[in-house]
Design an enzyme around this catalytic site. Structure first.
Site, PDB file in Angstrom:
ATOM      1  N   HIS A 114    -111.814 -44.640  -7.672  1.00  0.00           N
ATOM      2  CA  HIS A 114    -111.228 -43.354  -7.290  1.00  0.00           C
ATOM      3  C   HIS A 114    -109.738 -43.382  -7.634  1.00  0.00           C
ATOM      4  O   HIS A 114    -109.136 -44.456  -7.766  1.00  0.00           O
ATOM      5  CB  HIS A 114    -111.413 -43.105  -5.801  1.00  0.00           C
ATOM      6  N   GLU A 145    -107.012 -42.815  -5.924  1.00  0.00           N
ATOM      7  CA  GLU A 145    -106.138 -43.526  -4.991  1.00  0.00           C
ATOM      8  C   GLU A 145    -106.283 -45.038  -5.128  1.00  0.00           C
ATOM      9  O   GLU A 145    -105.295 -45.769  -5.133  1.00  0.00           O
ATOM     10  CB  GLU A 145    -106.443 -43.107  -3.538  1.00  0.00           C
ATOM     11  N   CYS A 177    -111.000 -39.783   0.507  1.00  0.00           N
ATOM     12  CA  CYS A 177    -112.320 -40.068   1.064  1.00  0.00           C
ATOM     13  C   CYS A 177    -112.182 -41.272   2.002  1.00  0.00           C
ATOM     14  O   CYS A 177    -111.141 -41.942   2.015  1.00  0.00           O
ATOM     15  CB  CYS A 177    -113.317 -40.355  -0.058  1.00  0.00           C
ATOM     16  N   CYS A 198    -111.075 -44.502   0.172  1.00  0.00           N
ATOM     17  CA  CYS A 198    -109.678 -44.455  -0.244  1.00  0.00           C
ATOM     18  C   CYS A 198    -108.749 -44.529   0.959  1.00  0.00           C
ATOM     19  O   CYS A 198    -107.717 -45.210   0.913  1.00  0.00           O
ATOM     20  CB  CYS A 198    -109.412 -43.202  -1.067  1.00  0.00           C
TER      21      CYS A 198
END
Length: 153
Positions: free
Chosen positions: A52, A54, A82, A85
């Site tokens: 992801h 991040e 999320c 993250c």
């Protein structure tokens, strides 16, 4: 628009248009506003569900700075993190986070962020089958580690 959020949005747009992953981008800066890392979701291009935006920029910033502790740094991300993250952000000790879209916005385009948040809140238990086994055989490793290390992560 905030200049760092604009960069996060541009990273998200680049990644999505290049087919690298979902429409998510992130930027890490220091307190002076210097960009330490920037990037986008790379799940599809790397075949890595943890890539992801991040997590990608946290990894890059840590490598660049030679540390796992990003205390004092700031994260700008195009979407509310999320749970994975958010956990990575907490592990990295980033305390200041700015985000654009919400997890509900992500859910509206097919991402499961909100379903995971609901699971963590004690709902949606059918999402996974999580069971503890063999604690007795595993706990000795933790005890040995604690004797040798005083660092708390």
């Amino acid at each position: 628009m905030n200049e760092y959020m604009k960069i996060a949005k541009e990273c998200a747009e680049h990644g999505a248009n290049a087919g690298e992953g979902g429409p998510f981008g992130a930027v890490i800066t220091d307190k002076a506003g210097n960009i330490i890392a920037k990037g986008n979701n790379r799940v599809l291009v790397s075949n890595d569900p943890t890539a992801h935006a991040e997590v990608t920029v946290i990894r890059e910033a840590c490598q660049k700075l030679g540390t796992y502790d990003l205390s004092g740094y700031i994260l700008y991300t195009s979407c509310e993190p999320c749970p994975m993250c958010l956990s990575a952000i907490i592990w990295a000790n980033i305390k200041e986070i700015y985000y654009g879209c919400t997890r509900e916005d992500a859910g509206n385009i097919g991402f499961r962020d909100d379903a995971i948040y609901k699971y963590l809140a004690g709902h949606n238990k059918e999402l996974i089958n999580l069971k503890q086994i063999n604690r007795e055989e595993c706990i000795s490793l933790f005890e040995e580690y604690q004797k040798k290390n005083k660092t708390i992560y």
